[in-house]
Design a protein around this motif. Structure first.
Motif, PDB file in Angstrom:
ATOM      1  N   TYR A 386       0.839  -1.210   0.000  1.00 49.42           N
ATOM      2  CA  TYR A 386       0.000   0.000   0.000  1.00 49.42           C
ATOM      3  C   TYR A 386       0.875   1.261   0.000  1.00 49.42           C
ATOM      4  N   LEU A 387       1.923   1.293   0.827  1.00 47.86           N
ATOM      5  CA  LEU A 387       2.768   2.476   0.942  1.00 47.86           C
ATOM      6  C   LEU A 387       3.689   2.674  -0.257  1.00 47.86           C
ATOM      7  N   GLU A 388       3.931   1.606  -1.037  1.00 50.79           N
ATOM      8  CA  GLU A 388       4.803   1.719  -2.219  1.00 50.79           C
ATOM      9  C   GLU A 388       4.316   2.809  -3.167  1.00 50.79           C
ATOM     10  N   ARG A 389       3.022   3.009  -3.239  1.00 44.17           N
ATOM     11  CA  ARG A 389       2.457   4.042  -4.112  1.00 44.17           C
ATOM     12  C   ARG A 389       3.010   5.423  -3.744  1.00 44.17           C
ATOM     13  N   TYR A 390       3.328   5.616  -2.475  1.00 47.37           N
ATOM     14  CA  TYR A 390       3.775   6.931  -1.986  1.00 47.37           C
ATOM     15  C   TYR A 390       5.280   6.977  -1.730  1.00 47.37           C
ATOM     16  N   LYS A 391       6.006   5.954  -2.166  1.00 45.20           N
ATOM     17  CA  LYS A 391       7.426   5.883  -1.846  1.00 45.20           C
ATOM     18  C   LYS A 391       8.231   7.073  -2.369  1.00 45.20           C
ATOM     19  N   PRO A 392       8.012   7.557  -3.612  1.00 39.74           N
ATOM     20  CA  PRO A 392       8.779   8.733  -4.059  1.00 39.74           C
ATOM     21  C   PRO A 392       8.623   9.927  -3.121  1.00 39.74           C
ATOM     22  N   LEU A 393       7.402  10.121  -2.621  1.00 40.50           N
ATOM     23  CA  LEU A 393       7.148  11.212  -1.685  1.00 40.50           C
ATOM     24  C   LEU A 393       7.842  10.940  -0.345  1.00 40.50           C
ATOM     25  N   LEU A 394       7.655   9.741   0.186  1.00 39.52           N
ATOM     26  CA  LEU A 394       8.186   9.412   1.515  1.00 39.52           C
ATOM     27  C   LEU A 394       9.717   9.402   1.518  1.00 39.52           C
ATOM     28  N   ALA A 395      10.307   8.987   0.428  1.00 42.72           N
ATOM     29  CA  ALA A 395      11.768   8.942   0.353  1.00 42.72           C
ATOM     30  C   ALA A 395      12.388  10.328   0.273  1.00 42.72           C
TER      31      ALA A 395
END
Length: 545
Positions: A386-395
């Motif tokens: 689920y969180l992979e979708r937001y990985k560019p943001l979170l990273a």
């Protein structure tokens, strides 16, 4: 004419923003004049300076009081002539100086000394002598409403004062311009002189006011703090009147915590002290700082809780998408395998808090993953997917780039200890300080502070006490403000004085715990419990004094 000019300034707000100009209401000017003249020894005609006189409202109030006092010993015309010779005004605004000069001359029948200049730049070794005449002349009193303008964002404006002969030694980073006017005033009065200044109240905590606090130590005769702004064009400004003596006394700063309410009644200023000084002194001496009783920390920072418009545009996401904070019924929660639920924690909004005690039924869940990425992927594959979708943001988050957090972790997760068991939750920004004891396991965000202690009985007593007016008034004077909003951060919480009777099994603490339990059971309202607590504290103080 003064009122008309004030209206013109309100239309063209650039002058206010550039110079921090807010003219004094007549009621406040009269109050300032009365208080400063009361501090002076018996001087026939005291020499009075207003170094930021604006349109002369404060000087006019001083003049009227002095003429009234002299009227019993000489004719009115003679009294006015002598007063005209003894008052001096200075201001950087030529229009304001013209209005001040005309208004005072009309009342006094003689033109007073109104000098068009920046007082902070005009200071020399003999400037007072030039204004008043005679050798080693100094003023008996300085009364003023100086401009309010912080150095932050105004570095170019302040640069000239760092090299000005008279005030450069008082300059320090993050100061406000009115601090320099107080230093100027103290340098300008004689050994028995006094200063009355209308100022903002943040100086007691501001780093840029360290020199000012040091110089005022032992000099304050009184502090009047307004519950609301006296300026019609500066809603939300929290102001004080500081009365300052020239000689250092042993008075100390106990009166810093005096609070007075400002209410406009016709053209008069009405004030009322919230507690007798004797009781307050006892209260402070027989108290322990809150930081010695509880640990204090902020809530978590999800980073982000949901997607904002700017983030959506940058990363091709949809506005409002939940990231770490999920409403009940969210699709992830509905399909999440039972074995992965251990990383999903209850999450509540600060708006759900109630005074004294809150029984929570959290409407949100927060994802709290911690540890090695391979282990987390193996244990929580659905959540990670689920969180992979937001990985560019979170990273791209600051703490992730620094290596302090893994991309799937909360930006600031805090210790799990803070989210479990009894603890007091305090709102950080609120029109009225609010403290609530929460016993359910639940996460809160950065909008709150969390107060933890091992002693649950003590926490219950504090849940009542911290909502009393004693704490509210303390935070009013010692805390920060954003307009009408209290900004209650850890630094302010640490210093809150807690009566020593609450720290042991005393009758007072037992009664406070009973009040807490009455609220928790719905037998008593929070307001009624806090009112009773305030009555009990007052009784204890009266008995002790």
């Amino acid at each position: 004419m003064s009122a008309l000019y004030e209206d013109l300034l309100a239309i063209d707000s650039s002058c206010r923003k550039q110079n921090g100009v807010f003219y004094t209401p007549l009621s406040v000017a009269s109050f300032l004049a009365e208080r400063v003249l009361e501090l002076l020894p018996k001087v026939a005609v005291p020499k009075v300076l207003d170094p930021a006189c604006g349109t002369g409202i404060i000087l006019l109030s001083v003049a009227k009081l002095l003429v009234e006092r002299l009227g019993s010993s000489m004719s009115t015309s003679e009294a006015k002539r002598r007063v005209a010779e003894s008052i001096v005004g200075m201001d950087i605004d030529p229009v304001a100086c013209l209005i001040a000069r005309k208004g005072l001359a009309e009342y006094l029948g003689a033109e007073p000394k109104i000098v068009e200049c920046d007082a902070l730049l005009c200071v020399t070794s003999d400037w007072a002598k030039a204004l008043l005449g005679g050798e080693n002349e100094k003023f008996d009193a300085v009364v003023m409403n100086p401009p309010y303008l912080g150095e932050k964002g105004n570095a170019d404006f302040f640069r000239k004062y760092y090299v000005a002969p008279g005030v450069s030694k008082y300059c320090q980073g993050k100061m406000d311009i009115w601090y320099l006017f107080v230093h100027l005033a103290l340098d300008s009065i004689n050994e028995n002189g006094a200063v009355a200044v209308l100022a903002t109240d943040y100086w007691q905590q501001a780093k840029g006011a360290a020199l000012l606090r040091s110089r005022l130590e032992g000099r304050l005769a009184a502090v009047y703090s307004f519950g609301m702004s006296p300026f019609s064009q500066a809603r939300g400004v929290h102001s004080q009147i500081l009365l300052i003596n020239s000689p250092v006394s042993n008075r100390g700063t106990t009166e810093f915590i005096l609070k007075q309410e400002y209410r406009k009644c016709s053209d008069k200023l009405s004030v009322s002290m919230f507690e007798p000084k004797k009781q307050l002194n006892y209260y402070l001496k027989r108290a322990v700082p809150l930081a010695e009783i509880v640990s204090i920390a902020q809530g978590v920072v999800p980073g982000p809780a949901r997607i904002t418009a700017s983030v959506a545009r940058k990363y091709g996401l949809s506005v409002g998408e939940a990231v770490f904070v999920l409403p009940i019924g969210h699709s992830l929660l509905c399909r999440l395998p039972l074995e992965e639920h251990s990383c999903i924690r209850p999450f509540a909004c600060a708006s759900s808090l109630r005074s004294v005690v809150t029984r929570l039924v959290p409407q949100y869940r927060i994802i709290d993953l911690r540890g090695d990425e391979d282990e987390v992927r193996a244990r929580y594959p659905t959540v990670i997917a689920y969180l992979e979708r937001y990985k560019p943001l979170l990273a791209s988050r600051r703490e992730t780039l620094k290596g302090a957090r893994r991309w799937f972790e909360l930006h600031w997760p805090r210790s799990p200890f803070l989210h479990h068991g009894p603890r007091i939750i305090s709102l950080r920004q609120t029109p009225k300080p609010l403290f609530s004891l929460v016993e359910e396991d639940c996460y809160f965000d950065l909008s709150v502070n969390i107060l933890k202690a091992e002693n649950t009985i003590l926490l219950r007593a504090l849940g009542v006490y911290l909502n009393t007016r004693f704490v509210r008034e303390y935070l009013f004077v010692h805390g920060k403000h954003k307009g009408q909003i209290y900004q209650v951060d850890a630094e302010q919480l640490k210093t809150i004085p807690v009566p020593e009777q609450l720290l042991a099994e005393t009758p007072l603490r037992c009664t406070f715990v009973q009040l807490y339990e009455a609220v928790a059971c719905g037998i008593m309202s929070p307001t009624a419990a806090v009112d009773e607590a305030e009555r009990l504290i007052s009784e204890c103080l009266v008995a002790a004094c």
